[in-house]
Design an enzyme around this catalytic site. Structure first.
Site, short mmCIF file in Angstrom:
data_model
loop_
_atom_site.label_atom_id
_atom_site.label_comp_id
_atom_site.label_asym_id
_atom_site.label_seq_id
_atom_site.Cartn_x
_atom_site.Cartn_y
_atom_site.Cartn_z
N ASP A 90 16.32 -12.31 11.44
CA ASP A 90 16.38 -13.71 11.04
C ASP A 90 15.00 -14.14 10.53
OD1 ASP A 90 16.61 -16.50 10.84
OD2 ASP A 90 17.94 -16.64 12.58
N GLY A 108 21.04 -27.42 9.03
CA GLY A 108 20.27 -28.21 8.07
C GLY A 108 18.87 -28.46 8.62
N SER A 143 21.08 -22.85 14.22
CA SER A 143 19.92 -23.30 13.45
C SER A 143 19.58 -24.74 13.86
CB SER A 143 20.21 -23.16 11.96
OG SER A 143 19.06 -23.30 11.18
N TRP A 144 19.55 -25.68 12.92
CA TRP A 144 19.35 -27.09 13.31
C TRP A 144 20.45 -27.54 14.26
CZ3 TRP A 144 16.65 -31.15 14.27
CH2 TRP A 144 17.25 -32.41 14.35
N HIS A 199 20.14 -14.75 9.52
CA HIS A 199 20.29 -16.09 10.05
C HIS A 199 21.70 -16.66 9.92
CE1 HIS A 199 18.86 -20.08 11.22
NE2 HIS A 199 19.46 -20.59 10.17
#
Length: 327
Positions: A274, A53, A120-121, A302
């Site tokens: 990505d 996120g 990711s986050w 990604h």
């Protein structure tokens, strides 16, 4: 060599679906309650899974990267996300609140140390947590690295990625007046907050659709919009964090403090294609870190669901299970 029950070889599919043996709601204060679940072996090696996120949530698929006979898999929905309450709330919702929440969950579950898994986050948060509490971490399994820097945010929301997906970028940019497009995050922020703007729901779907469109290297470039209920949460929280530069007091916070975790082993799985988190960040993170093993997956984007990404993660986690190191 004989395969152990439940074990996967490199290139096989994910582990079979599994249900949690424990579900609970944890009150972390500030008016927030978090959904937490545990899967796999209650007495196994702990792994804490951090979703992306900001504004995503944990999903049943995330349980399936770990040998359930070996790992005690701990997943939770971060503040304001998924089944945590209140949904989409940005009050008392910063990176440092999330770090404290991980510590609270770890302590409540009686876990001394854990492998931290995030993409990711989730990779950003994993690194920040490990830097803050290095004695509580046995290793890091990261995917699609995002270091929380201005350059990375500007790449995705300043038109860099849009050069590869011009129709999607045009759809994203046209949602705000032309004179505000020099700062798309600020322009969306004015309309997503406090939440009563007449265009808030429409822009939340466009914001989320822009990211979703670029998640896979195999996306056809078509323009779509996310389901409204999910988009309201995802867009508000992600915009809130990026508008506030991830609540870090310097742009290179992670790399500046990396020495605190250089004794830890890490696997970094990164898609070559990505578009959300380009490989430059993963490369910067791994450079000079002796214990970090960077694996670039060709023709992968990604998303955690990309086959090459999933296979590389499972292979590494199985090797960690068998040897206590990544290989």
């Amino acid at each position: 060599m004989e395969q152990r029950s439940g074990q996967k070889r490199a290139g096989d599919s994910l582990y079979p679906p599994i249900e949690p043996f424990d579900r609970r709601i944890v009150d972390v204060g500030d008016g927030h309650t978090l959904y937490v679940e545990q899967c796999g072996n209650p007495h196994g090696a702990p792994v804490i899974v951090l979703h992306g996120g900001p504004g995503g949530g944990c999903s049943p698929m995330m349980r399936r990267f770990f040998d359930p006979a070996h790992y005690r898999v701990i997943l939770f929905d971060q503040r304001g996300c998924g089944r945590s309450q209140p949904r989409a709330s940005v009050a008392a919702n910063t990176t440092w609140h999330l770090v404290a929440d991980i510590e609270r969950i770890r302590a409540d579950l009686g876990v001394d140390q854990a492998l931290i898994f995030g993409g990711s986050w989730g990779a950003t948060l994993a690194l920040i947590y490990a830097i803050t509490h290095p004695d509580r971490v046995t290793g890091l399994a990261l995917r699609g690295v995002f270091l929380g820097t201005r350059g990375e945010i500007d790449w995705f929301y300043g038109g860099g990625a849009g050069r590869f997906y011009p129709l999607n970028w045009a759809h994203f940019a046209r949602a705000v007046p032309e004179e505000e497009r020099d700062d798309m995050i600020a322009a969306y922020h004015r309309r997503l907050f406090p939440g009563d703007h007449p265009d808030a729901d429409r822009l939340a779907r466009i914001w989320t659709g822009w990211e979703n469109a670029l998640a896979s290297a195999h996306h056809d470039g078509g323009v779509s919009e996310a389901p409204l209920d999910y988009a309201r949460v995802f867009a508000r929280l992600e915009n809130h964090y990026f508008h506030n530069r991830c609540f870090l007091d310097r742009d290179d916070w992670i790399l500046h403090h990396r020495a605190r975790i250089e004794h830890l082993p890490a696997i970094i799985v990164q898609g070559r294609m990505d578009m959300i988190c380009p490989p430059a960040s993963a490369t910067r993170l791994a450079e000079g870190w002796t214990g970090a093993d960077l694996r670039i997956v060709p023709l992968a984007g990604h998303a955690l669901s990309e086959p090459g990404i999933g296979s590389a993660l499972i292979r590494s986690l199985d090797f960690w299970r068998d040897t206590g190191k990544f290989g």
